[in-house]
Design a protein around this motif. Sequence first.
Motif, PDB file in Angstrom:
ATOM      1  N   TYR A 213       0.843  -1.198   0.000  1.00  0.00           N
ATOM      2  CA  TYR A 213       0.000   0.000   0.000  1.00  0.00           C
ATOM      3  C   TYR A 213       0.879   1.249   0.000  1.00  0.00           C
ATOM      4  CZ  TYR A 213      -3.438   3.504   1.265  1.00  0.00           C
ATOM      5  OH  TYR A 213      -4.235   4.626   1.259  1.00  0.00           O
ATOM      6  N   TYR A 214       1.931   1.235   0.834  1.00  0.00           N
ATOM      7  CA  TYR A 214       2.844   2.381   0.873  1.00  0.00           C
ATOM      8  C   TYR A 214       3.440   2.649  -0.507  1.00  0.00           C
ATOM      9  CZ  TYR A 214       7.382   4.650   1.181  1.00  0.00           C
ATOM     10  OH  TYR A 214       8.466   5.455   0.937  1.00  0.00           O
ATOM     11  N   GLN A 215       3.863   1.583  -1.192  1.00  0.00           N
ATOM     12  CA  GLN A 215       4.432   1.761  -2.527  1.00  0.00           C
ATOM     13  C   GLN A 215       3.401   2.338  -3.494  1.00  0.00           C
ATOM     14  OE1 GLN A 215       5.885  -2.339  -2.998  1.00  0.00           O
ATOM     15  NE2 GLN A 215       7.970  -1.525  -3.048  1.00  0.00           N
ATOM     16  N   GLY A 216       2.137   1.957  -3.287  1.00  0.00           N
ATOM     17  CA  GLY A 216       1.075   2.522  -4.111  1.00  0.00           C
ATOM     18  C   GLY A 216       0.903   4.012  -3.868  1.00  0.00           C
ATOM     19  N   VAL A 217       1.038   4.422  -2.603  1.00  0.00           N
ATOM     20  CA  VAL A 217       0.933   5.848  -2.277  1.00  0.00           C
ATOM     21  C   VAL A 217       2.081   6.617  -2.925  1.00  0.00           C
ATOM     22  CG1 VAL A 217       0.967   7.554  -0.414  1.00  0.00           C
ATOM     23  CG2 VAL A 217      -0.289   5.419  -0.120  1.00  0.00           C
TER      24      VAL A 217
END
Length: 277
Positions: A213-217
């Motif tokens: 999710y962090y990488q998506g952000v």
Amino acid sequence: MGYDVSISREPHPWLDAARPLLLFRPEVVRRIVEEDPELQFIPDKNNTGFGDILYLTGQDAQDVDCNQEGLWFKPDGLTAKYPSEALMKKMAQLAVKLNAHMVGDNDEHYFLDENDDLQSEDDPELGLCVIGDAGRRYQLTIDGLLKNLNELPEYLAENIESFSKEEREKFNIVHKKKDNSGRIYGLGATKCDAYAKAYDAKNNYIVSLFYTYYQGVVSAFNYLNDDKPKDIVYEKNDRPTFGQNLLFLLEYCRKCPEHSFISACMALISLQHDNQK
């Protein structure tokens, strides 16, 4: 001009240390000064929290010339001009209590030895560390960066109250609306506490979901700033970076368990962005 001796949290005025620099907290300095019967704090009416610190050597406070037997306490630290040997020893005692460095105009470092005698050395290695609020010593590079980048989460967690207001705001993101269901989706709306619990339980699958999710952000952030190259966040795709990011997210989530996970993501993105400047 004159010969100055200063006490400061940072041993040098680093230009780009890629970390929030340590500052004195006025309330801490004042408390320590007021606990010492040989010192007297004179507030600066124009600069709340700061002022003069008089060194009382058996004289009446009104008779003490602060330029000779005292210190100026300003946002960048405590300074004495042409201090006497007695005042310098008192300054060395203060430096210990304040987790700080005592440095002269020629970059010599002053300290008390095991016999409580004042000593000085020109060893540059003495200026390659900072001492955290809880007393932990962090080794630095010659540019002021943390020598061990894996210590960054601990450094941030231990010292956040000693960062500038601007730096604290980056890591203390407070939502005006606790219900983010209308604008934040997926794991980003989950409380930080969930990530911390998964990490502590060594649930690598859940941790990897949060990190994805962090990488998506990060990807969304870069997509929105595609026309602003200076705002793009570049990350190394290697194990050290992965480990450092996981630890940063963990420390943030432990400190702010009620915040949504996207707050931790944005704090890390802000740090990564600043480190690229």
